[in-house]
Design a protein around this motif. Sequence first.
Motif, PDB file in Angstrom:
ATOM      1  N   GLN A  16     -54.769 -27.361 -77.199  1.00 31.26           N
ATOM      2  CA  GLN A  16     -53.359 -27.616 -76.943  1.00 31.26           C
ATOM      3  C   GLN A  16     -53.160 -29.118 -76.835  1.00 31.26           C
ATOM      4  OE1 GLN A  16     -51.619 -25.945 -73.384  1.00 31.26           O
ATOM      5  NE2 GLN A  16     -49.622 -26.742 -73.864  1.00 31.26           N
ATOM      6  N   ASP A  17     -52.200 -29.615 -77.596  1.00 36.04           N
ATOM      7  CA  ASP A  17     -51.839 -31.026 -77.464  1.00 36.04           C
ATOM      8  C   ASP A  17     -51.139 -31.243 -76.142  1.00 36.04           C
ATOM      9  OD1 ASP A  17     -52.745 -32.118 -79.917  1.00 36.04           O
ATOM     10  OD2 ASP A  17     -51.008 -31.295 -80.959  1.00 36.04           O
ATOM     11  N   VAL A  18     -51.406 -32.399 -75.544  1.00 34.73           N
ATOM     12  CA  VAL A  18     -50.691 -32.821 -74.351  1.00 34.73           C
ATOM     13  C   VAL A  18     -50.056 -34.161 -74.669  1.00 34.73           C
ATOM     14  CG1 VAL A  18     -52.167 -31.552 -72.742  1.00 34.73           C
ATOM     15  CG2 VAL A  18     -52.739 -33.906 -73.333  1.00 34.73           C
ATOM     16  N   THR A  19     -48.995 -34.487 -73.977  1.00 34.67           N
ATOM     17  CA  THR A  19     -48.278 -35.736 -74.211  1.00 34.67           C
ATOM     18  C   THR A  19     -48.578 -36.707 -73.082  1.00 34.67           C
ATOM     19  OG1 THR A  19     -46.511 -34.518 -75.306  1.00 34.67           O
ATOM     20  CG2 THR A  19     -45.994 -36.760 -74.564  1.00 34.67           C
ATOM     21  N   PHE A  20     -49.077 -37.883 -73.453  1.00 33.33           N
ATOM     22  CA  PHE A  20     -49.368 -38.910 -72.461  1.00 33.33           C
ATOM     23  C   PHE A  20     -48.065 -39.347 -71.799  1.00 33.33           C
ATOM     24  CE2 PHE A  20     -49.684 -43.460 -71.431  1.00 33.33           C
ATOM     25  CZ  PHE A  20     -50.724 -43.415 -70.509  1.00 33.33           C
ATOM     26  N   VAL A  21     -48.071 -39.420 -70.464  1.00 34.35           N
ATOM     27  CA  VAL A  21     -46.903 -39.854 -69.708  1.00 34.35           C
ATOM     28  C   VAL A  21     -47.125 -41.259 -69.171  1.00 34.35           C
ATOM     29  CG1 VAL A  21     -45.435 -39.394 -67.701  1.00 34.35           C
ATOM     30  CG2 VAL A  21     -46.263 -37.492 -69.106  1.00 34.35           C
ATOM     31  N   GLU A  22     -48.230 -41.468 -68.452  1.00 36.91           N
ATOM     32  CA  GLU A  22     -48.517 -42.795 -67.908  1.00 36.91           C
ATOM     33  C   GLU A  22     -49.933 -42.860 -67.380  1.00 36.91           C
ATOM     34  OE1 GLU A  22     -46.453 -44.048 -64.350  1.00 36.91           O
ATOM     35  OE2 GLU A  22     -46.560 -42.048 -63.486  1.00 36.91           O
ATOM     36  N   SER A  23     -50.378 -44.080 -67.139  1.00 34.58           N
ATOM     37  CA  SER A  23     -51.636 -44.318 -66.443  1.00 34.58           C
ATOM     38  C   SER A  23     -51.406 -45.433 -65.441  1.00 34.58           C
ATOM     39  CB  SER A  23     -52.752 -44.701 -67.422  1.00 34.58           C
ATOM     40  OG  SER A  23     -52.473 -45.951 -68.026  1.00 34.58           O
ATOM     41  N   LYS A  24     -52.180 -45.403 -64.370  1.00 35.74           N
ATOM     42  CA  LYS A  24     -52.089 -46.491 -63.398  1.00 35.74           C
ATOM     43  C   LYS A  24     -53.376 -46.556 -62.598  1.00 35.74           C
ATOM     44  CE  LYS A  24     -49.493 -43.814 -59.933  1.00 35.74           C
ATOM     45  NZ  LYS A  24     -48.253 -43.751 -59.175  1.00 35.74           N
ATOM     46  N   LEU A  25     -53.649 -47.741 -62.086  1.00 30.73           N
ATOM     47  CA  LEU A  25     -54.797 -47.943 -61.221  1.00 30.73           C
ATOM     48  C   LEU A  25     -54.384 -47.642 -59.790  1.00 30.73           C
ATOM     49  CD1 LEU A  25     -56.127 -51.304 -62.697  1.00 30.73           C
ATOM     50  CD2 LEU A  25     -57.040 -49.013 -63.058  1.00 30.73           C
ATOM     51  N   LEU A  26     -55.184 -46.809 -59.101  1.00 25.59           N
ATOM     52  CA  LEU A  26     -54.883 -46.485 -57.713  1.00 25.59           C
ATOM     53  C   LEU A  26     -55.649 -47.387 -56.750  1.00 25.59           C
ATOM     54  CD1 LEU A  26     -54.864 -42.572 -57.747  1.00 25.59           C
ATOM     55  CD2 LEU A  26     -52.957 -44.153 -58.067  1.00 25.59           C
ATOM     56  N   GLY A  27     -56.618 -48.131 -57.257  1.00 25.43           N
ATOM     57  CA  GLY A  27     -57.470 -48.968 -56.420  1.00 25.43           C
ATOM     58  C   GLY A  27     -58.847 -48.354 -56.305  1.00 25.43           C
ATOM     59  N   GLY A  28     -59.806 -49.164 -55.885  1.00 27.37           N
ATOM     60  CA  GLY A  28     -61.161 -48.655 -55.707  1.00 27.37           C
ATOM     61  C   GLY A  28     -61.787 -48.139 -56.983  1.00 27.37           C
ATOM     62  N   GLY A  29     -61.274 -48.555 -58.134  1.00 29.69           N
ATOM     63  CA  GLY A  29     -61.796 -48.091 -59.409  1.00 29.69           C
ATOM     64  C   GLY A  29     -61.249 -46.746 -59.864  1.00 29.69           C
ATOM     65  N   VAL A  30     -60.336 -46.146 -59.111  1.00 24.57           N
ATOM     66  CA  VAL A  30     -59.749 -44.854 -59.471  1.00 24.57           C
ATOM     67  C   VAL A  30     -58.576 -45.096 -60.426  1.00 24.57           C
ATOM     68  CG1 VAL A  30     -58.615 -42.754 -58.631  1.00 24.57           C
ATOM     69  CG2 VAL A  30     -60.430 -43.834 -57.269  1.00 24.57           C
TER      70      VAL A  30
END
Length: 170
Positions: free
Chosen positions: A147-161
């Motif tokens: 199933q294709d998924v659509t990218f919404v966003e990415s972000k850094l949460l800190g601590g390498g996460v």
Amino acid sequence: MKTILWATLTANGNYAQSGPENPPKPEALGDFAAQAKAAGNFIVGRRTYEAMAGNGGGGGPFADLDIVVVSASAKELPGATTASTPQEALDYLRDRGHSTALLSGGGALHQAFLGQGLVDELIFNIAPVLEGKGLNILLDNEKYTYQDVTFVESKLLGGGVVQLRYALAR
């Protein structure tokens, strides 16, 4: 109702396994608390709930939230409402006035919601660890062999996460 599946994964794609020697990343836990507060609820499996309750899980940031435990065997759990199916959990939250449901722990629970086509969005927090053992998100149902998924966003949460968000078509 919008259903968001939330999980922390390792850098090699397994569910992050937490324990005393390998505690969960505080950035991922903080994100879960914020997501749950925004939704006003979360859904978990029985084993995940019992692990949370053993760590004082029902109080603190979750005290005012609707917590639903999906379990075929558990009938009453202190601090939570039980539902026997994923749809029953969603119906309960909808009846309580929620427009979003946050689906948290339990690989089997995730697979049940995905297999029934009940997930609208995925939030994956990728922790900077590698684990040789662990559970994977398996898509057993023929409907989900691809199933294709659509990218919404990415972000850094800190601590390498790193957080990745995807939308699924229902």
